[in-house]
Design a protein around this motif. Sequence first.
Motif, mmCIF file in Angstrom:
data_model
loop_
_atom_site.group_PDB
_atom_site.id
_atom_site.type_symbol
_atom_site.label_atom_id
_atom_site.label_comp_id
_atom_site.label_asym_id
_atom_site.label_seq_id
_atom_site.Cartn_x
_atom_site.Cartn_y
_atom_site.Cartn_z
ATOM 1 N N ASN A 75 3.494 5.824 -5.816
ATOM 2 C CA ASN A 75 3.097 5.929 -7.343
ATOM 3 C C ASN A 75 1.760 6.966 -7.813
ATOM 4 N N LEU A 76 1.136 7.490 -6.722
ATOM 5 C CA LEU A 76 -0.277 8.275 -7.145
ATOM 6 C C LEU A 76 0.425 9.682 -6.943
ATOM 7 N N ASP A 77 0.247 10.556 -7.330
ATOM 8 C CA ASP A 77 0.203 12.026 -7.890
ATOM 9 C C ASP A 77 0.975 12.845 -6.940
ATOM 10 N N ILE B 145 0.964 -1.338 -0.073
ATOM 11 C CA ILE B 145 -0.109 -0.221 0.520
ATOM 12 C C ILE B 145 0.869 1.302 0.164
ATOM 13 N N SER B 146 2.246 1.471 1.037
ATOM 14 C CA SER B 146 3.008 3.104 0.544
ATOM 15 C C SER B 146 3.376 2.294 -0.627
ATOM 16 N N ASN B 147 3.396 1.893 -1.592
ATOM 17 C CA ASN B 147 4.026 1.771 -2.470
ATOM 18 C C ASN B 147 3.214 2.132 -3.913
ATOM 19 N N TYR B 148 1.918 2.009 -3.753
ATOM 20 C CA TYR B 148 0.990 2.110 -3.960
ATOM 21 C C TYR B 148 0.931 3.923 -3.858
ATOM 22 N N ILE B 149 0.765 4.203 -3.097
ATOM 23 C CA ILE B 149 0.661 5.539 -2.086
ATOM 24 C C ILE B 149 1.495 6.733 -3.439
ATOM 25 N N ASN C 147 -0.129 13.762 -3.774
ATOM 26 C CA ASN C 147 -1.526 14.669 -2.769
ATOM 27 C C ASN C 147 -2.025 13.525 -2.236
ATOM 28 N N ALA C 148 -1.469 12.093 -1.410
ATOM 29 C CA ALA C 148 -0.904 11.439 -0.714
ATOM 30 C C ALA C 148 -0.673 11.035 0.115
ATOM 31 N N LYS C 149 -0.330 11.101 1.312
ATOM 32 C CA LYS C 149 1.957 10.540 1.442
ATOM 33 C C LYS C 149 1.219 9.566 3.072
ATOM 34 N N VAL C 150 2.142 9.320 3.405
ATOM 35 C CA VAL C 150 2.231 8.450 4.114
ATOM 36 C C VAL C 150 3.313 8.837 5.360
ATOM 37 N N LEU C 151 2.844 9.296 6.111
ATOM 38 C CA LEU C 151 4.164 9.941 7.366
ATOM 39 C C LEU C 151 4.468 8.765 8.612
ATOM 40 N N ALA C 152 3.809 7.448 9.011
ATOM 41 C CA ALA C 152 4.320 6.675 9.192
ATOM 42 C C ALA C 152 3.559 5.586 9.231
ATOM 43 N N MET C 153 4.100 4.131 9.810
ATOM 44 C CA MET C 153 3.764 2.623 9.667
ATOM 45 C C MET C 153 4.004 2.111 10.758
ATOM 46 N N PHE C 154 2.775 1.481 11.174
ATOM 47 C CA PHE C 154 3.313 0.722 12.724
ATOM 48 C C PHE C 154 2.701 -0.783 12.571
ATOM 49 N N ASP C 155 3.142 -1.653 13.747
ATOM 50 C CA ASP C 155 3.460 -2.858 13.944
ATOM 51 C C ASP C 155 3.619 -3.156 15.524
ATOM 52 N N VAL C 156 3.342 -4.348 15.156
ATOM 53 C CA VAL C 156 3.550 -4.504 16.630
ATOM 54 C C VAL C 156 4.307 -5.525 17.202
ATOM 55 N N ALA D 120 -1.217 -9.258 -9.766
ATOM 56 C CA ALA D 120 0.501 -7.870 -8.721
ATOM 57 C C ALA D 120 1.469 -7.493 -9.182
ATOM 58 N N VAL D 121 1.111 -6.571 -10.659
ATOM 59 C CA VAL D 121 1.874 -5.720 -11.393
ATOM 60 C C VAL D 121 1.388 -4.605 -11.473
ATOM 61 N N PRO D 122 2.829 -3.822 -12.054
ATOM 62 C CA PRO D 122 1.997 -2.762 -12.013
ATOM 63 C C PRO D 122 1.349 -2.251 -13.136
ATOM 64 N N LYS D 123 0.843 -0.882 -13.203
ATOM 65 C CA LYS D 123 -0.243 -0.638 -14.259
ATOM 66 C C LYS D 123 0.355 -0.753 -15.567
ATOM 67 N N SER D 124 1.117 -0.314 -16.135
ATOM 68 C CA SER D 124 2.193 -0.377 -17.049
ATOM 69 C C SER D 124 2.428 -2.028 -17.705
ATOM 70 N N SER D 125 2.580 -2.867 -16.755
ATOM 71 C CA SER D 125 2.788 -3.755 -17.529
ATOM 72 C C SER D 125 1.155 -4.852 -17.760
ATOM 73 N N GLY D 126 0.597 -4.368 -16.262
ATOM 74 C CA GLY D 126 -1.041 -5.515 -16.374
ATOM 75 C C GLY D 126 -1.194 -5.593 -17.892
ATOM 76 N N VAL D 127 -2.089 -5.006 -19.021
ATOM 77 C CA VAL D 127 -3.073 -5.495 -19.842
ATOM 78 C C VAL D 127 -1.711 -6.425 -20.476
ATOM 79 N N GLU D 128 -0.643 -6.361 -20.872
ATOM 80 C CA GLU D 128 0.172 -7.315 -21.563
ATOM 81 C C GLU D 128 0.347 -8.630 -20.794
#
Lengths: 212, 212
Positions: A106-108, A100-104, A110-119, B154-162
């Motif tokens: 790759n967003l443009d 999810i961190s990677n996904y965000i 506007n969204a930013k992950v400031l911290a992550m947490f785990d037990v 579970a691939v990046p958008k760029s390669s999804g269709v292919e």
Amino acid sequence: MQTLSKNAPMPVVRRLPKYHRNLKELLEEGITKISSKDLSERMGLTASQIRQDLNYFGGFGQQGYGYNIEDLIKVIEDILSINNKYNCIIIGAGNLGKAISNYILNLDGNAKVLAMFDVDAGKTNKIFNDINIYNMSELKDYLKKNEIDIAILAVPKSSGVEVAKDVINNGIKSIWNFSTADIAVGNDIVIENMAINESFYTLTYLISENKK
Amino acid sequence: MQTLSKNAPMPVVRRLPKYHRNLKELLEEGITKISSKDLSERMGLTASQIRQDLNYFGGFGQQGYGYNIEDLIKVIEDILSINNKYNCIIIGAGNLGKAISNYILNLDGNAKVLAMFDVDAGKTNKIFNDINIYNMSELKDYLKKNEIDIAILAVPKSSGVEVAKDVINNGIKSIWNFSTADIAVGNDIVIENMAINESFYTLTYLISENKK
DNA sequence: TTGAGTTTGTTTTATATTTAACAATATCAT
DNA sequence: ATGATATTGTTAAATATAAAACAAACTCAA
């Protein structure tokens, strides 16, 4: 040009990101305008539906011409509030949280992950994508000191409900829930579920139907 | 007791996993029967909807008594084909692919990931959750030699269709798509999209609406 | 400048989904 | 065994969503 929602139905809202994505692609292809008919063929919808969807928010096209793609993209971004800034935290720093961190990222921007947490002590006190991974015991204090818009839940089902309560009790108003837990929230809290269970079992249903 | 679908609407199908989950929980709590009214209160639905949803598939309750939970669970599992065996492969061995692998491992053993694939040489020729991670170049050959039911993207958008084209050309009939690519498939192929984009932008929309 | 051709916004109609209503039937305490 | 109560399956009504239809208004080529 107003974009005030006349209380658009959720199915319409959920189609907007798809319009947005296709319009962005068209723009990248160098196309500057498009009719509802052409867009409908590209997207596998009816032209009527596109026109009606957009008209829940305003009249953005022009007779005999169609829609200006650049303008329409901005309108949709405005409706969805895509360009606001969203400060996020991710609870759960396993593979899912990291994905999810990677996904965000790759967003443009506007969204930013400031911290992550785990037990899990094996995961904490590390850095991923330049983001600190804190121990869950630090969550409460962190939320007091930082303005966070969205808490993203990437925890196992067993702790989903508890973690949700935790973040809400500490002021979080919006949750993006990737856990398979059923989370009930009050009226002032916004929750969006990724519903991976529903998705997988829908797939198995469709597979069995497909074989008939 | 027949469970043959009378062509149930998709909204009904997508609610079934939620029924299933709640019924399983009830069973764990030691409860053996439940009325549509009680279940509706627990799940935040109307009793009428529950009765009508179930009746698309058959009459599983009894007047004056309600539904036997254990039986109903079996019925729903049957409808959704949850207990069939599903051989899966995951394309993309990054955090997302690994997270999905974990999710499937936590399922009740009916779905199994037999192989993972990636283009990145740094990720291939390794083992995760006892699963071999192969190079994408081996995909075609692998699909020839193994009967795979579901390809998970579970691939990046760029390669999804292919990648989707690739697996379909090599005999795959069902795709669980976690990529943000828009994938168009023929009528004989089943695809289920996780639509992370739609979900996130719906959340940002709801946040902005919530503030009004 | 004109008019044939386009394409929208909006109204109307059709379809899909949800909720309500209720007769039929079972339960269960006595 | 009986009857008051509970609860279903199913039909009917209401609501929500999608598609079709079309007048109004623009475009653009001649």
